[in-house]
Design a protein around this motif. Structure first.
Motif, PDB file in Angstrom:
ATOM      1  N   ILE A  54       0.671  -1.239  -0.013  1.00 47.03           N
ATOM      2  CA  ILE A  54      -0.016  -0.133  -0.057  1.00 47.03           C
ATOM      3  C   ILE A  54       0.912   1.234   0.021  1.00 47.03           C
ATOM      4  N   PRO A  55       0.883   2.186  -0.871  1.00 44.70           N
ATOM      5  CA  PRO A  55       1.641   3.209  -0.735  1.00 44.70           C
ATOM      6  C   PRO A  55       1.507   4.169   0.316  1.00 44.70           C
ATOM      7  N   ASN A  56       2.577   4.659   0.837  1.00 47.76           N
ATOM      8  CA  ASN A  56       2.468   5.762   1.727  1.00 47.76           C
ATOM      9  C   ASN A  56       2.627   7.073   1.208  1.00 47.76           C
ATOM     10  N   MET A  57       1.387   7.516   1.397  1.00 49.47           N
ATOM     11  CA  MET A  57       0.981   8.960   0.847  1.00 49.47           C
ATOM     12  C   MET A  57       1.760  10.021   1.759  1.00 49.47           C
ATOM     13  N   TYR A  94     -13.135  13.277  -5.274  1.00 55.78           N
ATOM     14  CA  TYR A  94     -12.635  11.820  -5.128  1.00 55.78           C
ATOM     15  C   TYR A  94     -12.618  11.348  -6.730  1.00 55.78           C
ATOM     16  N   VAL A  99      -8.536  13.823  -2.445  1.00 55.95           N
ATOM     17  CA  VAL A  99      -9.194  13.252  -0.973  1.00 55.95           C
ATOM     18  C   VAL A  99      -9.495  14.655  -0.179  1.00 55.95           C
TER      19      VAL A  99
ATOM     20  N   LEU B 115     -12.821   3.725  -1.884  1.00 56.59           N
ATOM     21  CA  LEU B 115     -12.401   4.875  -0.449  1.00 56.59           C
ATOM     22  C   LEU B 115     -11.601   4.292   0.325  1.00 56.59           C
ATOM     23  N   THR B 118      -8.220   4.082  -0.579  1.00 57.82           N
ATOM     24  CA  THR B 118      -7.387   5.419  -0.489  1.00 57.82           C
ATOM     25  C   THR B 118      -7.277   5.698   0.970  1.00 57.82           C
ATOM     26  N   PHE B 119      -8.193   5.427   1.598  1.00 59.63           N
ATOM     27  CA  PHE B 119      -7.850   5.666   3.192  1.00 59.63           C
ATOM     28  C   PHE B 119      -6.464   5.009   3.647  1.00 59.63           C
ATOM     29  N   LEU B 120      -6.630   3.632   3.307  1.00 56.19           N
ATOM     30  CA  LEU B 120      -5.312   2.914   3.815  1.00 56.19           C
ATOM     31  C   LEU B 120      -4.107   3.619   3.295  1.00 56.19           C
ATOM     32  N   THR B 121      -4.228   4.337   2.303  1.00 60.28           N
ATOM     33  CA  THR B 121      -3.055   4.988   1.724  1.00 60.28           C
ATOM     34  C   THR B 121      -2.528   6.103   2.471  1.00 60.28           C
TER      35      THR B 121
END
Lengths: 339, 339
Positions: A54-57, A94, A99, B115, B118-121
């Motif tokens: 999971i990419p790390n934003m 979205y 976000v 979503l 995305t949140f996990l990101t």
DNA sequence: CTGAAAGCGCTAACAA
DNA sequence: TTGTTAGCGCTTTCAG
């Protein structure tokens, strides 16, 4: 297949025996650009999936200085008008890969001020706001810190662009409608006095009075809430000189006014005419359908989003053009004709 | 006094001649802990202010692996019930120093799935959700990725804890009320069938029918919207055997039902009785005040937030206790007594 | 077609 | 009481 510990491009790189660079490229879709072999791509993708990468934003944001995050400030979410704005903003942004940090400032300018500060902290790329307090709260943003667009409310001398309804015209149209129906004793229950939307609506009220040489005027209230509408209408109906019509400057105020009118045993429109601004969907379901003015709020929001994205895209601050949309009168059954 | 270029603790350190560490400590309030001199503290604070220093959360998040961000997923913000939840969540969490990523998934399970990804990101620390789709969407979260609490809806076999109303009891109470008033021909207009809230309400309907040996049953509908309520009621009222009462499983559905009933020229409660679930504030302002069941939604939200913060605090996943609150019947004028 | 290394802004050992 | 340094995860020159 989630793994223990943290999965990063590094773990993927180790497992595949490739470099961070290559993994990053594949995972970001720039593989073609760098002509990375099919085999390598497949290997990376497979390993990433296997590890549950999971990419790390936060890391991306730090590195790129772009967060793909937009902030939205609303006076309160507990109001159909604002929550419709929020709903539209959320969905549309979205869809564009953003976000949204959303916040309800509880109609409190101080809260709003803090929120903006917090947003600034969050590497936000843009802000959409329905302002609550004074222009001062937005000073930092005016200096060009973060692209900002106001929705439905604004500050006249501010550089921050806006998309709004013609609030003056909204009230003015209702007044014309009432006057055409023979009313001259028209009371107005207003909302938060510091908001530009309220100020223009009040101007519309006063201007119409002036245009038609109407001596009577009654202007009270101070917040866009049902409670306020109720209390002010209660007081109004105790006056010796009663109005023949009431203009509520929002539907929340309207609901309170209706309750007060009912409690006083008066009928609409026989005993008193009532009009409002907002045209909420429930107006059609009330005991008496209320004549109101419809604000194109979804359209306003869409335009504001578009304007914000444009601003964000522009490398030089192009002069933004404010947009003002007209409201539409929806005549229903709440205005009596007075000969 | 904003400066050009980016202001960071580094620029502040350079200007004051101090180290990054010291600046960081002062700016984070740990100065006392490290016994940093008053003079140094003052110098740092002054310089930070002068430069207009704004902390960079992305860097903090990356470093600390804590973002002070909570994600909220709602079926739609364009529904008073959900937007009240959103409003409460936003206010309470900001007060606790969190920021909330909020999103309207437009009642679309597929959107919900994206979503969550995305949140996990986003290095989110916790998630509050009113689920829309199936349990599958929450699989990743069940594995303990991110502490999660469900609000008002849930999955029975899931490990994710919830705070909800007793939906079965809500419907059951309304049914008892109707039966006590002599009704046996009761139709039910339901919402989204895949939601647990709807399922339990329907169970309440059916169970009450069974308990009282009522042969008639009519169950239609499939979404918590006004349109659906309107259409289904239209159809219902064309049936040869008309019900004496309609139970709308939400207030959005109710609004549509009311419109249909009015169009058919029927009066409430003389021609037909109507009850609903939600007890929205506008029920009091409708032509006929509608008997409804009140869900303690603010309380539910507060408890859910508390539960989430507890979960986040717990270093070991303590077994969470689900909470179910009871709804309250609010009898108004929409139910006729049938001898 | 692939990799090494620097650095985004910040904090926390570890040193002094 | 203050400083040095490593490193969080990622992208991107620059160099093969």
């Amino acid at each position: 297949m989630a793994m223990q510990g943290n999965v990063t491009i590094k773990t993927v790189a180790q497992e595949t025996g490739l470099s961070l660079t290559t993994v990053s490229r594949v995972l970001n879709g720039t593989a073609e650009k760098y002509r990375i072999s099919e085999a390598t791509q497949a290997a990376v993708l497979a390993e990433a999936k296997k590890q549950g990468y999971i990419p790390n934003m936060a890391a991306k944001t730090l590195r790129l200085n772009k967060s793909r995050t937009i902030g939205l400030i609303v006076p309160t979410l507990n109001n159909p008008f604002f929550s419709l704005v929020a709903s539209t903003v959320s969905k549309l942004l979205y869809a564009q890969g953003y976000v949204v940090l959303m916040s309800d400032c509880a109609n409190d300018p101080e809260e709003e001020r803090k929120l903006i500060k917090t947003f600034l902290t969050q590497n936000i790329e843009g802000i959409l706001a329905i302002p609550v307090g004074g222009r001062k709260n937005y000073e930092l943003l005016e200096k060009g810190g973060v692209p900002t667009v106001f929705i439905d409310r604004f500050f006249e001398e501010s550089k921050i662009p806006y998309v709004a309804t013609d609030h003056f015209d909204s009230a003015f149209k209702l007044m014309e409608h009432l006057v055409e129906h023979g009313h001259t004793l028209i009371a107005c229950i207003q909302g938060d006095v510091q908001t530009i939307s309220n100020q223009y609506r009040v101007k519309g009220y006063l201007e119409a009075l002036k245009k038609h040489n109407i001596g009577y005027s009654y202007l009270k209230g101070g917040s866009f809430t049902t409670d306020e509408g109720y209390l002010e209408t209660k007081i109004l109906l105790k006056q010796s000189q009663k109005p023949t019509a009431i203009m509520a400057l929002s539907d929340t105020i309207l609901l309170g006014a209706l309750k007060a009118i009912r409690e006083e045993g008066m009928s609409i429109p026989e005993d008193i005419s009532v009009v409002s601004i907002d045209n909420s969907s429930y107006l059609d379901f009330l005991s008496v359908p209320i004549t109101s003015v419809s604000h194109p709020i979804t359209e306003i929001t869409q335009l504001a989003i578009k304007m914000l994205l444009d601003q964000m895209g522009a490398n030089q601050a192009s002069a933004p053009t404010n947009i003002v949309l007209e409201a539409k009168l929806i005549a229903r059954k709440s205005v009596q004709y007075i000969p």
